[in-house]
Structure formats: structure tokens, C-alpha cells
Design a protein around this motif. Sequence first.
Motif, short mmCIF file in Angstrom:
data_model
loop_
_atom_site.label_atom_id
_atom_site.label_comp_id
_atom_site.label_asym_id
_atom_site.label_seq_id
_atom_site.Cartn_x
_atom_site.Cartn_y
_atom_site.Cartn_z
N PRO A 178 61.10 57.66 15.50
CA PRO A 178 60.02 58.38 14.81
C PRO A 178 59.17 57.38 14.01
O PRO A 178 59.70 56.61 13.21
CB PRO A 178 60.79 59.33 13.87
N ILE A 179 57.89 57.37 14.23
CA ILE A 179 57.03 56.37 13.61
C ILE A 179 57.04 56.48 12.09
O ILE A 179 57.02 55.47 11.39
CB ILE A 179 55.60 56.47 14.18
N ASN A 180 57.14 57.69 11.57
CA ASN A 180 57.16 57.85 10.12
C ASN A 180 58.43 57.28 9.47
O ASN A 180 58.47 57.09 8.26
CB ASN A 180 57.01 59.33 9.74
N SER A 181 59.47 57.03 10.29
CA SER A 181 60.70 56.46 9.74
C SER A 181 60.63 54.94 9.64
O SER A 181 61.50 54.32 9.02
CB SER A 181 61.90 56.86 10.60
N ILE A 182 59.61 54.32 10.23
CA ILE A 182 59.47 52.87 10.17
C ILE A 182 58.97 52.48 8.78
O ILE A 182 57.96 52.98 8.30
CB ILE A 182 58.49 52.36 11.24
N LEU A 183 59.70 51.57 8.13
CA LEU A 183 59.30 51.09 6.81
C LEU A 183 58.32 49.93 6.92
O LEU A 183 57.27 49.93 6.30
CB LEU A 183 60.53 50.66 6.01
N TYR A 184 58.70 48.92 7.72
CA TYR A 184 57.80 47.80 7.95
C TYR A 184 58.20 47.06 9.22
O TYR A 184 59.29 47.26 9.76
CB TYR A 184 57.77 46.85 6.75
N THR B 127 61.95 47.56 10.97
CA THR B 127 62.92 48.06 10.00
C THR B 127 62.65 49.53 9.71
O THR B 127 61.55 49.90 9.30
CB THR B 127 62.84 47.25 8.68
N THR B 128 63.65 50.35 9.96
CA THR B 128 63.54 51.78 9.67
C THR B 128 64.49 52.11 8.51
O THR B 128 65.18 51.24 7.99
CB THR B 128 63.92 52.64 10.90
N LYS B 129 64.55 53.38 8.15
CA LYS B 129 65.42 53.79 7.06
C LYS B 129 66.89 53.56 7.39
O LYS B 129 67.71 53.35 6.50
CB LYS B 129 65.19 55.27 6.74
#
Length: 243
Positions: A150-156, A167-169
Motif C-alpha cells: 500500500p503506497i500510503n504505508s511507505i514512509l520513505y 521503508t514501510t511501517k
Amino acid sequence: MPSNIRALVVDDERYAREELIFLLSRHPNVEIVGEADSGDTAIMQAIRLQPDVVFLDVEMPKMNGIEVAAVLKELKTPPQIVFATAYPQFAADAFRVNAIDYLLKPYEEDQLTQTLHRIKVKETVETANDSLHQLGKLAMEKDGEIVYIPINSILYVCREGSVTRITTKKEVYEVKLTLKELEKRLLPFSFYRIHKSYLVNLLHVSRLSPWFNGAYQLEIEGIPEKLSVSRNYVKGLRATLEH
């Protein structure tokens, strides 16, 4: 995804071209769309034929394979690159131009089969990304499988050497895509470049603090480390965050 892998074979030695074409022709999902005996011809053929993959000899007169690959990378629809050479010392240079694989001469059928599998998986990932774009998911290869992030879960996203890390959650993924390629895919979403090596998801930014010499540090929700913001990007970043 197309049923066939459309391949262009490039080698200045005719017998080497013929051998690779013969081996590739034994795979029913491979279509040989052309061949070339020099770097400049390879570029013209790639532009004209739009192959999915270019099997590219490294050592060629006038324009070597590394130089050809660097040009092909800049095409609007760049083909995948597989280098072919008798000299393993070129491997590091090959992956700097984002080659998907590296074949050593004389060719081994098992190695070629594995290479074709990688090409097919990468095509599957790219096709999945096209269809998943509206769903807000990013398809990635991991351990020979395809995972959907999920793109919204990507932090950076960061680039370190020849590796790009997402890096995701919950997890960190290593991918072969360049930061530039990922930036293009993530452009419609809430991502912003803060450094030549970093893209951040602005949805997860919690604090922006002055550092030194006009640079800033960025804090992301859920991670302890602070990310450096180059001073060249600070003004645009603040304008976007404070809009």
C-alpha cells in the motif's frame, strides 16, 4: 503482460550472436525481433523495434555495451538490459546502469533460463503496477514472489550505492529500481524529494527542524532516525507542507 519476451541481440562477433539467438529460440516465450553488431546500430534498432530486453555484449569497438546501456536507459520506454561477456570483472559496471542480469560466455542454459524468469517477473511487476496504480498499491519482487505494498504505508525511499530501499511501517524492501524510476511512479501521490538520495511520504512527516548551513532535519512518524533535507530542497518542501 505480453505473451512473448521481445529480444534484441547485440554482439560484434557473428558466431556469438548466432549462438545466443539459437539458445533463445529454444524458449517458446522469446521472440527475436532483431540483432546488431555495433553499439550505434543497437541504439537505432532499439528505438525502431522497441524490444522488451536487449542482450548486450560488453566489449565492442567504438562504443561498448556499458555506454550503449547508458543511452538506452534514457529512452522514453527503456528496454531491460542483460549483459553478455566473457569477463566477470565488468559485473559492477553492468549493475550501475541497472542491468537486470549478467550472462557469462560460454552461455549455460540453466543461467539463461533463470535470466528469462527474472525478465518475466519484472514485466509482471510492471504490469501489476500499471493496473494497481489507481488502487494505491506498488508491486515489488521479493524472493521470487510479487508483493503489493500500500503506497500510503511507505514512509520513505532511499538510495544507498546500487540498492534502493523502501521503508514501510512494518518492513524494509530492497529493490533494483532507481530512485528516479520510483519517483516517477510515486509522483501522483504525496511524495517529495528531500535529498538526491531520499524520497519521503509527506503524509508521515511530523517535524521539520533547522540543522546547519541552511539544511534541515525531517522527522517521520514511527521511526527514530532523522532524515537530512538538502538546502536546495528546503524552500519547496516547506511551501508544500505549509500550503
